[in-house]
Scaffold this motif. Structure first.
Motif, PDB file in Angstrom:
ATOM      1  N   PRO A   1     -12.616   6.258  -0.628  1.00  0.00           N
ATOM      2  CA  PRO A   1     -12.633   4.800  -0.793  1.00  0.00           C
ATOM      3  C   PRO A   1     -12.877   4.020   0.488  1.00  0.00           C
TER       4      PRO A   1
ATOM      5  N   GLY B   1      -9.918  -3.036  -7.830  1.00  0.00           N
ATOM      6  CA  GLY B   1     -10.337  -2.633  -6.492  1.00  0.00           C
ATOM      7  C   GLY B   1      -9.900  -3.554  -5.381  1.00  0.00           C
TER       8      GLY B   1
ATOM      9  N   THR C   1      -8.441  -1.462  -2.305  1.00  0.00           N
ATOM     10  CA  THR C   1      -9.526  -0.822  -1.554  1.00  0.00           C
ATOM     11  C   THR C   1     -10.285  -1.839  -0.723  1.00  0.00           C
TER      12      THR C   1
ATOM     13  N   ASN D   1     -10.700  -1.977   3.359  1.00  0.00           N
ATOM     14  CA  ASN D   1     -12.031  -1.939   3.971  1.00  0.00           C
ATOM     15  C   ASN D   1     -12.351  -3.221   4.724  1.00  0.00           C
TER      16      ASN D   1
ATOM     17  N   TYR E   1      -4.065   5.048   0.594  1.00  0.00           N
ATOM     18  CA  TYR E   1      -5.442   5.010   1.062  1.00  0.00           C
ATOM     19  C   TYR E   1      -5.544   5.302   2.562  1.00  0.00           C
TER      20      TYR E   1
END
Length: 492
Positions: free
Chosen positions: A233, A277, A280, A284, A311
């Motif tokens: 991810p 999402g 994630t 990011n 994550y």
């Protein structure tokens, strides 16, 4: 005119999106047409043409005689399919048909302005069609003469056979090419209608324009769908040069220029539903901001279903919850991640009252302190429609970022999520369409550019951070200054 054009374009998008519905409908229609064509019995047509005239007796004026004959021809067309004529045919020609069956097989036609009369007999048996037509021609001439003959023995009408009887060498039905063509056209029309109906009935968000309308906020980014994102991810390692990583960097740029006069330093990342999402994207986005040199602090404020630690590979034994209840200092639980200036505050212990804890004065004081310790604070929050935690956190931030998964969330749900933020005066910075389907042409252009720049040694993303947990030290990691000392000075 403009509204009609917009409606037409929208319907065309529905057809393009649901093209498979039209294709399946056409295939089914062709299959049904082929089945009916194969199952249908061949039908043959036998025909005969009569010429109606009048002797030079009683009617001398040519014009009046022509009108008289045309009127008679119309009456004779009905006489050809009469019960009396059908019974005469059956009595003379035993072909295994009743008078009613003969009547159903006979059809007539006339040519306007002429005295020609045509009779056709359609039957599945070629020989029987011809025999019935021959008998019909003979009996019809006799019947007309009998009906039209006056008591004086004179007949003002004379009927002659000028063509036929003859039968078609090939069956007139079924016609495979015509049937398949007609089936295909009908299937295409039905398929387009079903595709449009499916598109109109589908309330899920399918494009960026729909997301902007539903949320009432600008679109800041489209994160493309990648099949390997589930197993990898984060945009690090090989994924750092992917189209998804580039989309996150574009979001980073757009986010920093949403309002240059009042930049958002504390950003709450949320969504309407679970599983879109947002976590994630929070991770990011934090990585991308740190990659650009910003001091970033990522806070996991989703106390019910925390995922940031999973994550990033961090220890979530203690964290935000423990800081808010006063058990630990924030500087003792903030963890350094990677070789960039990225600090992470995990969620910590699972509290019994997440909403009250996130809305407490301790949380407000903590965010004020964190604002002074980092350039940007990214807060991963709970979904807006599931619980109230996300709204509680977003109220205390400088703005919120709404993440929506393409093809999963409905327009109504996104609108409800946006209303929940606006109702408490939360500044909605913009929205992000996650797992978006990017056109192949765009993906190809990006891949081609990435390959060229990589081989030339330019424009290669610098993010090579490796996931893993690193303890925060005063000396920093890989030359990056350690900001954890600033956090240790925050009050309990």
């Amino acid at each position: 005119m403009g509204a009609l054009l917009m409606d037409l374009l929208r319907h065309l998008r529905h057809v393009r999106r649901h093209w498979w519905v039209a294709l399946v409908t056409v295939m089914v229609a062709l299959g049904v047409s082929a089945f009916l064509t194969v199952r249908a019995q061949p039908r043959y047509v036998a025909s005969v043409t009569f010429f109606v005239t009048t002797p030079n007796t009683g009617v001398t004026d040519a014009y009046q005689g022509g009108l008289f004959l045309q009127q008679r021809v119309k009456s004779y067309a009905d006489l050809l399919s009469s019960d009396r004529l059908a019974q005469s045919v059956v009595a003379e020609t035993p072909v295994g048909l009743t008078a009613d069956e003969v009547q159903r097989r006979v059809s007539t036609s006339t040519e306007a302005g002429t005295v020609l009369l045509r009779a056709s007999v359609t039957d599945t048996d070629q020989t029987r069609a011809l025999r019935v037509t021959e008998s019909l021609a003979n009996k019809f001439v006799e019947l007309v003469q009998k009906v039209e003959t006056t008591p004086e023995g004179k007949a003002p009408i004379k009927i002659e056979v000028v063509s036929g009887p003859r039968v078609s060498a090939n069956p007139v039905s079924p016609q495979p090419i015509r049937n398949l063509s007609l089936g295909g056209v009908i299937g295409l029309i039905l398929g387009i209608g079903l595709a449009i109906l499916r598109g109109v009935a589908d309330v899920r968000l399918r494009d960026a324009a729909g997301l902007q309308r539903a949320a009432g906020s600008p679109l800041l980014g489209e994160i493309p769908f990648e099949a390997n994102a589930r197993s990898a991810p984060l945009i690090v390692g090989d994924a750092a040069t992917s189209a998804r990583a580039e989309a996150v960097r574009k979001l980073r740029t757009n986010l920093r220029f949403v309002d240059v006069h009042e930049p958002a330093r504390v950003i709450a990342v949320t969504s309407a539903l679970q599983g879109e999402g947002k976590t994630t994207l929070s991770c990011n986005l934090a990585i991308a901001l740190a990659e650009a040199g910003w001091r970033v602090l990522l806070v996991d404020a989703d106390l019910r279903r925390p995922k940031v630690d999973d994550y990033l590979g961090l220890d979530a034994g203690v964290g935000l919850t423990d800081v808010l209840v006063g058990d630990v200092k924030v500087g003792d639980v903030v963890q350094r991640w990677g070789d960039k200036s990225l600090l992470v505050l995990p969620s910590g212990s699972a509290p019994p009252n997440p909403s009250e804890l996130l809305g407490s004065k301790a949380m407000s004081d903590l965010l004020l302190a964190l604002r002074e310790s980092a350039d940007i604070v990214i807060i991963d929050t709970a979904p807006l429609l599931a619980v109230t935690d996300g709204v509680v956190v977003a109220v205390q931030a400088d703005g919120a970022l709404l993440v929506t998964q393409q093809g999963r969330t409905s327009r109504t749900q996104v609108a409800a999520a946006a209303r929940s933020l606006h109702s408490v005066s939360v500044r909605l910075l913009g929205c992000v369409l996650n797992m978006a389907k990017v056109a192949k042409a765009e993906a190809y252009q990006y891949e081609a550019y990435r390959v060229v720049t990589s081989t030339t040694g330019a424009s290669v993303p610098a993010d090579r951070a490796a996931s893993g947990r690193h303890s925060a030290t005063a000396d920093g990691v890989n030359g990056v200054p350690d900001h954890t000392q600033e956090l240790t000075r925050l009050p309990r």
